[in-house]
Design a protein around this motif. Structure first.
Motif, PDB file in Angstrom:
ATOM      1  N   GLY A   1     -20.597 -58.679  -0.294  1.00  0.00           N
ATOM      2  CA  GLY A   1     -19.389 -58.092   0.284  1.00  0.00           C
ATOM      3  C   GLY A   1     -18.225 -59.048   0.343  1.00  0.00           C
ATOM      4  N   ASP A   2     -18.497 -60.365   0.234  1.00  0.00           N
ATOM      5  CA  ASP A   2     -17.425 -61.349   0.366  1.00  0.00           C
ATOM      6  C   ASP A   2     -16.791 -61.641  -0.992  1.00  0.00           C
ATOM      7  OD1 ASP A   2     -15.690 -63.033   1.660  1.00  0.00           O
ATOM      8  OD2 ASP A   2     -17.251 -64.247   2.638  1.00  0.00           O
ATOM      9  N   ILE A   3     -15.586 -62.219  -0.927  1.00  0.00           N
ATOM     10  CA  ILE A   3     -14.834 -62.562  -2.138  1.00  0.00           C
ATOM     11  C   ILE A   3     -14.522 -64.052  -2.092  1.00  0.00           C
ATOM     12  CG2 ILE A   3     -12.689 -62.159  -3.427  1.00  0.00           C
ATOM     13  CD1 ILE A   3     -12.585 -59.364  -2.241  1.00  0.00           C
ATOM     14  N   GLY A   4     -14.690 -64.715  -3.226  1.00  0.00           N
ATOM     15  CA  GLY A   4     -14.404 -66.147  -3.284  1.00  0.00           C
ATOM     16  C   GLY A   4     -14.108 -66.577  -4.702  1.00  0.00           C
TER      17      GLY A   4
ATOM     18  N   PHE B   1     -12.381 -65.966  -9.960  1.00  0.00           N
ATOM     19  CA  PHE B   1     -12.439 -65.220  -8.698  1.00  0.00           C
ATOM     20  C   PHE B   1     -13.493 -64.125  -8.835  1.00  0.00           C
ATOM     21  CE2 PHE B   1      -8.385 -67.203  -8.800  1.00  0.00           C
ATOM     22  CZ  PHE B   1      -7.957 -67.365  -7.490  1.00  0.00           C
ATOM     23  N   PHE B   2     -14.282 -63.933  -7.793  1.00  0.00           N
ATOM     24  CA  PHE B   2     -15.357 -62.937  -7.894  1.00  0.00           C
ATOM     25  C   PHE B   2     -15.647 -62.301  -6.542  1.00  0.00           C
ATOM     26  CE2 PHE B   2     -17.329 -67.047  -6.964  1.00  0.00           C
ATOM     27  CZ  PHE B   2     -18.156 -66.734  -5.896  1.00  0.00           C
ATOM     28  N   LYS B   3     -16.321 -61.166  -6.615  1.00  0.00           N
ATOM     29  CA  LYS B   3     -16.862 -60.529  -5.412  1.00  0.00           C
ATOM     30  C   LYS B   3     -18.372 -60.537  -5.525  1.00  0.00           C
ATOM     31  CE  LYS B   3     -16.789 -56.327  -2.591  1.00  0.00           C
ATOM     32  NZ  LYS B   3     -16.184 -54.986  -2.408  1.00  0.00           N
TER      33      LYS B   3
ATOM     34  N   ILE C   1     -11.189 -61.016   7.406  1.00  0.00           N
ATOM     35  CA  ILE C   1     -10.442 -60.083   6.546  1.00  0.00           C
ATOM     36  C   ILE C   1      -9.985 -60.847   5.306  1.00  0.00           C
ATOM     37  CG2 ILE C   1      -8.482 -58.516   6.362  1.00  0.00           C
ATOM     38  CD1 ILE C   1      -8.435 -58.272   9.400  1.00  0.00           C
ATOM     39  N   ASN C   2     -10.501 -60.438   4.146  1.00  0.00           N
ATOM     40  CA  ASN C   2      -9.976 -60.953   2.877  1.00  0.00           C
ATOM     41  C   ASN C   2      -8.769 -60.102   2.511  1.00  0.00           C
ATOM     42  OD1 ASN C   2     -11.854 -63.054   2.258  1.00  0.00           O
ATOM     43  ND2 ASN C   2     -13.367 -61.498   1.734  1.00  0.00           N
ATOM     44  N   ILE C   3      -7.645 -60.767   2.260  1.00  0.00           N
ATOM     45  CA  ILE C   3      -6.398 -60.056   1.956  1.00  0.00           C
ATOM     46  C   ILE C   3      -6.042 -60.323   0.494  1.00  0.00           C
ATOM     47  CG2 ILE C   3      -3.947 -59.808   2.513  1.00  0.00           C
ATOM     48  CD1 ILE C   3      -4.674 -61.092   5.300  1.00  0.00           C
ATOM     49  N   LEU C   4      -5.944 -59.260  -0.285  1.00  0.00           N
ATOM     50  CA  LEU C   4      -5.505 -59.363  -1.677  1.00  0.00           C
ATOM     51  C   LEU C   4      -4.077 -58.832  -1.748  1.00  0.00           C
ATOM     52  CD1 LEU C   4      -8.852 -57.964  -2.789  1.00  0.00           C
ATOM     53  CD2 LEU C   4      -7.987 -60.015  -3.898  1.00  0.00           C
TER      54      LEU C   4
ATOM     55  N   VAL D   1     -16.993 -73.968   0.609  1.00  0.00           N
ATOM     56  CA  VAL D   1     -18.065 -73.416   1.447  1.00  0.00           C
ATOM     57  C   VAL D   1     -19.373 -73.569   0.680  1.00  0.00           C
ATOM     58  CG1 VAL D   1     -16.678 -71.749   2.756  1.00  0.00           C
ATOM     59  CG2 VAL D   1     -17.630 -71.070   0.565  1.00  0.00           C
ATOM     60  N   GLN D   2     -20.482 -73.404   1.384  1.00  0.00           N
ATOM     61  CA  GLN D   2     -21.796 -73.568   0.756  1.00  0.00           C
ATOM     62  C   GLN D   2     -22.370 -72.258   0.238  1.00  0.00           C
ATOM     63  OE1 GLN D   2     -23.239 -76.663   0.169  1.00  0.00           O
ATOM     64  NE2 GLN D   2     -21.147 -77.180   0.791  1.00  0.00           N
TER      65      GLN D   2
END
Length: 712
Positions: free
Chosen positions: A365-368, A320-322, A77-80, A359-360
């Protein structure tokens, strides 16, 4: 190394709500419940994972959106977490742009607050699936039923109760769940509850709410409706699937119970997020600006969208991006669609508040986040080479507050300009303007708190002391009656002299006015002025009194004087100028002579033509609780505001007024003071209107005095 979670096991949620509703405390509970932290921090003690910025710890509330993540029963769960004050709406919008579910946190002691209503407008626009979480049920003034009713009043009957508290106030420790038809009983320290049968005295209420929930789910799905008619019930898995579809379609907004402070209810909410809330690949696909679909598929071409940038001291910009498509890996080169620049992804991070975890790769769908994208900014799309993909940008709201800014120390203007550029890079809702008209550097922002944060960042981050001031007002000047003047420019010196004489009539201009009376029209030019309004220039020369070749010089002189009106030095608008006579000299007449004659004739005629200062009037909308409308109206009227009406908007009143911009300085802090932060406002330019005689006289005297001082 492959990503730990595939696309269907990543959930992106954004915590929303008015300031003080408990979003950051809820985020802390979620991290604690998942075992990511072994002790829950608190906002009051400045120990929460979310509010790690020194300014937030100093002020005791969220200012920036934060990205955190946790793992819960096979899901990530990514929490914003977002700030609750309207001044920081840009942070909310950027987080909403990349979230797949919103959790609207309501304060059970306050009900639906104005901040909630404002944020709802944006969630409705994005069509974000929404959960309501009624928090602070352990407070003695909590009122769950009132809060639910207000939520239904504001957001419609789609708000559907999934849980209700068995008791409220200090004794709150039991939640009845009508989806699972179970009662959760918590210990005083919260955490994992006991699952118990619903007590007999609560069964009737629970069954009625359960039936309401089932019917709401079934009514949005024909297949489920048939099953419900056949069996009179739906199985839990069928209800979950139906809920997910209805949430994606914005047809149901499930409502849960919480005490984030005592960690009661957050685990069940996380379970619901895992089991029911959509992952990015279950949401409708993103569309490019050209309308082409971008499926959320880890095997597709890589495509990411930058939604936020922050500058980290000694490190650089963190973007920051999705990931909307494909799998993004370290070392990958992607094209920025906005400028064609190739950016190399040197590092990838997951975020845990202030912590960066390398992370590599990150899947669709992920955010980083990544560091040091040199030519990439908020709202940019990066994609695989050979592809043409640009995702729609976030549309940020216009500013409500404007101030001028200057450096305290002389010689630091360039450092201040660099600091302002960096601020703008991080915060697209902050607009910096170098005003040629006002000869000031202006900062346009969302409110006083927004401004205070900007000042803190410049002074603490860039070490440039700055001061804000009241900006000058962009007045306009015009005339109210026709007037005539003539001016002879004559200058003799050693060689060739200068000579030009101009006779001029000026009149107030309005659309559709007839040609000037008593003059022979030889030519006409209409100019749309860049500062608004028009200049219409007529050639009415007869008998060759002035050569046609000198008319552009006269026009140039008029234009030059219109850049600095005689009353206040403001731009002049809506004037018709007729040049109808003059004299020239066979040797001494030239362009500069007629330009000067044009300036002086126009200035003289303008002073005779009943000159008028026009001031900018703004349409102001204030959204506030009903009991505060009188105080708000009184404040607007004290600012020469004309209140035009009051409209009901949900639970609030919207006060509409027209107010001179000159009187709006300080309104943001005044409104916060009057309403204890329970109101918001927006304003937009309406028109220029004539200023009263006394005010005009005062303004003109001030201008003349400052002009004399400048000469002295």
């Amino acid at each position: 190394m492959a990503a730990e979670f595939d696309t269907s096991h990543v959930k992106n949620i954004v915590l929303l709500g008015h300031a003080g509703s408990g979003k950051t405390t809820l985020a802390e509970c979620m991290l604690f419940e998942a075992g990511l932290i072994n002790r829950r921090g608190s906002v009051e003690e400045a120990t929460s994972v979310g509010d790690y910025h020194p300014l937030e710890q100093e002020r005791g509330n969220s200012i920036f959106s934060k990205l955190m993540h946790t793992k819960w029963r096979g899901y990530k769960i990514n929490i914003l977490d977002t700030p609750g004050y309207d001044d920081f709406v840009g942070e909310v919008l950027s987080a909403l742009r990349v979230a797949d579910t919103g959790v609207m946190v309501l304060n059970a002691t306050m009900g639906v607050e104005v901040g909630t209503d404002i944020i709802w407008e944006y969630t409705d626009k994005f069509k974000t699936p929404m959960i309501f979480a009624v928090n602070k049920l352990d407070d003695d003034s909590a009122d769950f039923d009132r809060t639910v009713q207000e939520a239904k009043d504001h957001f419609g009957s789609k708000v559907t109760v999934v849980q209700y508290p068995r008791q409220q106030g200090a004794g709150f420790h039991e939640i009845i769940d009508v989806l699972r038809m179970t009662m959760y009983k918590f210990h005083d320290t919260g955490g994992k509850p006991e699952k118990l049968a619903i007590p007999d005295e609560e069964k009737e209420k629970a069954e009625a709410l359960h039936k309401e929930l089932v019917e709401a789910i079934a009514s949005n799905d024909e297949a489920l409706m048939e099953k419900y008619f056949d069996k009179g019930e739906l199985e839990e898995d069928e209800m979950k699937e139906g809920l997910k579809k209805a949430m994606i379609a914005h047809d149901i907004f499930p409502l849960f119970c919480l005490s984030a402070l005592r960690n009661m209810g957050s685990g069940r909410l996380m379970g619901f997020i895992d089991n029911v809330c959509p992952s990015a690949n279950e949401m409708p696909p993103q569309k490019t600006i050209k309308g082409e679909e971008v499926p959320c598929d880890a095997a597709g071409p890589p495509c990411l969208f930058v939604y936020k940038t922050i500058s980290e001291p000694h490190v650089g910009d963190l973007s920051f991006f999705k990931v909307f498509s494909g799998t993004v890996k370290t070392g990958m080169e992607l094209v920025n669609e906005s400028n064609g620049v190739i950016e190399k992804i040197n590092q990838l991070f997951l975020l845990e508040g202030a912590k960066r975890l390398p992370v590599q790769e990150l899947v669709a769908g992920d955010i980083g986040a990544t560091l040091k994208l040199r030519n990439t900014h908020v709202n940019n799309t990066l994609h695989a080479k050979g592809k043409m993909m640009e995702l729609p940008p976030i549309e940020f709201p216009t500013a409500n507050v404007t101030v001028c800014i200057e450096s305290v120390n002389k010689g630091e203007e360039e450092k201040m300009a660099q600091a302002l550029h960096q601020l703008r890079e991080e915060d697209p809702t902050l607009i910096i303007e170098m005003s040629k008209e006002l000869k000031q550097t202006l900062v346009h922002c969302q409110g006083d708190m927004h401004l205070a944060v900007a000042k803190w960042k410049i002074e603490n981050g860039q070490k440039v002391p700055v001061k804000f001031g009241k900006p000058k007002i962009a007045y306009r000047e015009t005339i109210r009656k026709p007037a005539e003047a003539n001016y002879r420019h004559k200058k003799q010196s050693g060689g060739a002299g200068q000579f030009g004489e101009v006779f001029m009539r000026i009149e107030p201009y309005y659309e559709g006015m007839p040609d000037p009376s008593g003059l022979t029209v030889r030519g006409r030019e209409t100019f749309d002025l860049e500062w608004g309004g028009k200049l219409v220039f007529y050639n009415c020369i007869v008998g060759g009194a002035i050569d046609a070749r000198f008319l552009p010089s006269i026009l140039k002189g008029v234009m030059e004087k219109m850049n600095e009106g005689p009353l206040t030095g403001s731009y002049v608008r809506d004037v018709r100028v007729c040049v109808y006579d003059g004299k020239m000299h066979a040797v001494d007449s030239n362009d500069i002579s007629f330009k000067i004659a044009g300036i002086m004739a126009f200035k003289d005629a303008f002073q005779k033509a009943d000159p008028q200062v026009l001031e900018p009037i703004y349409q102001v909308e204030v959204l506030c609780p009903e009991e505060l409308t009188g105080a708000v109206m009184g404040d607007l009227q004290s600012r020469r505001g004309m209140v035009e009406g009051i409209d009901a908007e949900g639970h609030f009143q919207k006060v509409l007024a027209k107010v001179p911009l000159a009187e709006m300085h300080g309104f943001s802090s005044s409104l916060r003071s009057i309403t204890q932060g329970r109101a918001k406002f927006k304003m937009r330019f309406e028109s220029y209107q004539p200023m009263g005689y006394e005010l005009q006289k005062k303004l003109t005297e001030e201008y003349n005095k400052s002009a004399e001082e400048a000469i002295a």
